[in-house]
Design a protein around this motif. Structure first.
Motif, PDB file in Angstrom:
ATOM      1  N   SER A  71       0.834  -1.206   0.000  1.00  0.00           N
ATOM      2  CA  SER A  71       0.000   0.000   0.000  1.00  0.00           C
ATOM      3  C   SER A  71       0.868   1.256   0.000  1.00  0.00           C
ATOM      4  O   SER A  71       0.571   2.218  -0.708  1.00  0.00           O
ATOM      5  CB  SER A  71      -0.972  -0.018   1.168  1.00  0.00           C
ATOM      6  OG  SER A  71      -0.263  -0.138   2.378  1.00  0.00           O
ATOM      7  N   GLY A  77      -6.587   3.856  -3.828  1.00  0.00           N
ATOM      8  CA  GLY A  77      -6.108   3.321  -2.565  1.00  0.00           C
ATOM      9  C   GLY A  77      -6.425   1.842  -2.404  1.00  0.00           C
ATOM     10  O   GLY A  77      -5.959   1.204  -1.472  1.00  0.00           O
ATOM     11  N   GLN A 108       1.122   3.723  -3.287  1.00  0.00           N
ATOM     12  CA  GLN A 108       0.716   5.100  -3.002  1.00  0.00           C
ATOM     13  C   GLN A 108       1.848   6.069  -3.350  1.00  0.00           C
ATOM     14  O   GLN A 108       1.626   7.100  -4.000  1.00  0.00           O
ATOM     15  CB  GLN A 108       0.355   5.223  -1.521  1.00  0.00           C
ATOM     16  CG  GLN A 108      -0.310   6.539  -1.145  1.00  0.00           C
ATOM     17  CD  GLN A 108      -1.726   6.636  -1.726  1.00  0.00           C
ATOM     18  OE1 GLN A 108      -2.601   5.857  -1.349  1.00  0.00           O
ATOM     19  NE2 GLN A 108      -1.934   7.570  -2.648  1.00  0.00           N
TER      20      GLN A 108
END
Lengths: 547, 218
Positions: A445, A461, A449
């Motif tokens: 993640s 996301g 990102q």
């Protein structure tokens, strides 16, 4: 006269006679031609004496004579990594595309741009630094064999003092480069110069292309009939003809069908095709040769003449599953080496940093219609994640007269995508100093990102991994003629053309005419057998003499 | 009318028949290989043999067509209705009952009407179909730009294959019919020696005895 004196005179006389006879021969023997193919011996140039403290200083010395060379290189794809496709309008090039190997360059720069033909490109969102002195002349022109680039320094070579554990772009342990020796050795590129980057793309030897590996530095005849010292001993630019440092040949817009005027054979052309030298009807005018010549409009030369790729003892990566990356053993990243190459070397099949891999040697290609145009699935291309995503879709079909059947390496991948927007995601894997890069922090993640933020793309996301396929045209590792595919490799049921549609290929299965014909023949045989049986019965019944 | 052994199959006629027979067998065998129905030869070798023999057979056929037309032999194959029904009835019925073949060979008509009709069909339908489709197939490289969809070559291939099977069926029936009547050996012999028993009119017999004595066996 004392005998010794007479003997001396005789000896002297013999010497003079011999000398007189030898003299004309000596006079005719020309002195050796200096320069070995060049008018300049670069070791004699004061500008190249050194010492040099950086690659840039060498380049400045080169530019003091070759005043336009830097500017020329800066106009080429080797420098810009930026390519706008004339047909699709897509913005491609290394700085933009996402592939099924390491993914993307952006946000991973110093590592990926280690193979840039320059020094210090640390942000691919901007063009490379506009400074001819930042062109890396030595990457291509060093002939001393000891020039190299570090694998994480945006193109700079290893210099004294080399950091501990530093590696070069070929994965070798880095040793300090003698820049003056390299500068004085310059010449036309050898196979190793191109190979240092192109053989090691995707993170290792032959990982990416499948037909470009270190096996081509000194290949035997069976591996590459053109590049083998036993064969043509070609360098890369024998075919990839260069002009003003522009190199012929493109994987984005391939010359998939090169129609050559037979009258112009042998004239210089800048198309890196087989046809450039061999023409469109290269086989002898025998019954077999003429039939083979009839194939050249629909079948690429490579399809028959490269029966398998990843030959010569170097395996290629055929599958890369990023989705399994990040697993730990005993709280630590780990590696598995389950694949054994033919030379006994063990290759990674799992890395916590990269996920699962599969490898293969002597791979039978994937075959498909191809007119030379590829359309990429870029970071903006929306797809259906329930199907495998084609990273680069091949254009062409049987109905397209510009298309031919080509061999490809089919790369299978599993890559991160945005589950809300159904687009591929950039990933930041490299960044030892960051708290986001995947190889340092093992957190998807954060890595996704950070890359999205860096590249300025929208990211919901939410991510998952999608199956991907990527196609690499196979065009190197041309085998000797006797190793070319025989007709029966394709002209058989479930042969190599099994996946090819839209064209009638004899021998791949009975067409309707054959099925009806077989039925007709069967009826004839059955009819004759029945007729014969009735005659036999009739003869017995009547005891007749005839019939 | 007298039954005499007369040379009806000239040397060229016999050469034509047997080289054609051999060629057809080779073409059928290699053709089956190309279709993938057996694997005795490699595909490439089968294609080469098939192409070379086909070209040779077409040359022979061109010579034969010339010979048939210039010598008037073509009349042997001209269709006629007289006797057709009797012959058909014989093969469908009489042959099982031990009847005699209804047809008597004469000098001008060495084939029975059904035979002549079958050979005519072979010559004007099957052979031209297989030759023309074969030429189109062999020369595809010369016209493939007119066939971007590939439909035409598919049609050509299917016509070629279907016709070839029809010729194969003819061969089966042809060989089988040699066993009818006086037997296989008796029927093959004339095509080897050239001499066949035919009914001669006194005029024909007198003419042959005087002008072409070698065509008459004593």
């Amino acid at each position: 006269m004392p005998p010794t004196n007479r003997a001396m005179r005789l000896l002297a006389w013999a010497f003079w006679v011999a000398a007189a006879m030898a003299a004309p021969a000596q006079a005719q023997e020309a002195p050796a031609v200096p320069g070995s193919g060049s008018t300049a011996d670069h070791s004699k140039f004061p500008a190249l004496k050194g010492p040099f403290s950086s690659g840039l200083e060498v380049t400045q010395a080169c530019l003091s004579c070759h005043t336009e060379a830097g500017d020329q290189v800066m106009h080429t794809l080797h420098w810009t990594w930026d390519y706008t496709h004339a047909e699709t309008g897509q913005k491609l090039g290394k700085s933009s595309v996402i592939n099924s190997f390491c993914g993307n360059v952006g946000s991973n720069e110093a590592r990926c741009t280690s193979c840039h033909a320059g020094y210090g490109w640390t942000d691919v969102r901007q063009p490379p630094p506009s400074d001819p002195a930042r062109v890396d002349c030595l990457a291509c022109h060093d002939r001393s064999g000891q020039y190299t680039k570090l694998d994480n320094m945006a193109g700079h070579p290893p210099l004294e003092p080399v950091p501990a554990g530093a590696k070069t772009i070929t994965g070798a342990d880095a040793k300090p480069v003698d820049l003056a020796r390299a500068a004085q050795s310059v010449g036309a590129p050898g196979r190793d110069n191109c190979g240092n980057c192109h053989f090691y793309g995707g993170g290792g030897d032959n990982v990416k292309h499948g037909d470009l590996s270190s096996a081509l530095i000194r290949p035997d005849l069976a591996t590459d009939v053109h590049m083998s010292p036993e064969g043509g001993n070609f360098t890369c630019q024998t075919c990839h003809v260069t002009e003003d440092h522009r190199v012929a040949g493109s994987r984005y817009a391939v010359e998939a069908k090169d129609i050559v005027d037979a009258h112009l054979l042998g004239q210089p052309r800048d198309a890196a095709t087989c046809e450039s030298c061999h023409g469109n009807r290269p086989h002898a005018a025998t019954p077999t040769g003429m039939k083979l010549n009839d194939h050249t409009d629909r079948v690429a030369c490579q399809t028959c003449h490269i029966p398998s790729f990843a030959r010569g003892g170097v395996a290629t990566k055929t599958l890369w599953d990023w989705s399994t990356a990040g697993k730990f053993k005993d709280g630590k990243p780990f590696a598995e080496e389950e694949f054994t190459q033919s030379d006994g070397q063990h290759l990674h099949t799992y890395l916590s940093t990269k996920g699962n891999f599969e490898w293969a040697e002597n791979v039978v290609p994937f075959y498909g219609w191809f007119n030379g145009t590829v359309e990429y699935t870029t970071a903006e291309t929306v797809f259906d994640p329930s199907l495998p995503v084609e990273i680069n879709r091949l254009e062409g079909s049987a109905a397209d007269p510009d298309a031919r059947i080509w061999p490809f390496k089919q790369m299978v991948g599993r890559q991160a995508f945005d589950t809300e927007r159904n687009v591929l995601l950039h990933s930041q894997v490299y960044g030892p100093q960051t708290d986001t890069a995947f190889w340092t922090n093992f957190d998807w993640s954060k890595a996704l990102q950070a890359a999205a933020h860096y590249m300025g793309t929208d990211y919901s996301g939410k991510f998952d991994f999608v199956d991907t396929q990527m196609y690499w045209p196979i065009t190197h590792m041309v085998a000797p003629a006797e190793d070319a595919l025989k007709c029966g490799a394709c002209h058989r049921p479930e042969g190599r053309m099994a996946g090819i549609t839209g064209v009638y290929i004899p021998g791949t299965g009975l067409p309707p005419g054959g099925i009806i014909g077989l039925a007709l023949l069967a009826m004839a045989v059955a009819g004759v057998a029945g007729h014969g049986l009735l005659r036999l019965l009739g003869r017995k019944g009547k005891g007749a003499h005839h019939g | 009318m007298a039954e005499r052994k007369v040379l009806v199959y000239t040397r060229f006629n016999r050469l034509w028949h047997w080289s054609q027979a051999a060629s057809i067998l080779v073409l059928l065998f290699t053709g089956l290989r190309i279709m993938g129905l057996h694997g005795v030869l490699t595909f490439g070798l089968a294609v080469t043999i098939h192409s070379v023999v086909a070209v040779a057979l077409m040359l022979l056929w061109a010579f034969t067509a010339f010979w048939l037309l210039t010598t008037g032999t073509w009349r042997q194959f001209a269709p006629r209705r007289a006797g057709l029904w009797q012959v058909a009835r014989f093969y469908a019925w009489g042959v099982f009952r031990g009847e005699e073949h209804p047809y008597r060979k004469v000098l001008r008509r060495r084939h029975n009407p059904l035979q002549a009709l079958a050979y005519l069909a072979l010559k004007v339908l099957l052979f031209p179909a297989v030759f023309l489709s074969g030429i189109a197939y062999l020369g595809y490289g010369l016209w493939d730009d007119l066939d971007p969809s590939g439909w035409a070559i598919w049609a050509v291939a299917n016509i070629h294959i279907l016709t070839a099977f029809a010729i194969g069926s003819f061969v089966v029936a042809h060989v089988y019919l040699l066993t009818v009547g006086h037997g296989f050996r008796e029927h093959v012999k004339p095509m080897l020696t050239g001499f066949e028993t035919v009914d001669l009119t006194p005029e024909q017999e007198a003419y042959l005895a005087a002008e072409e004595p070698r065509r008459l066996k004593p």
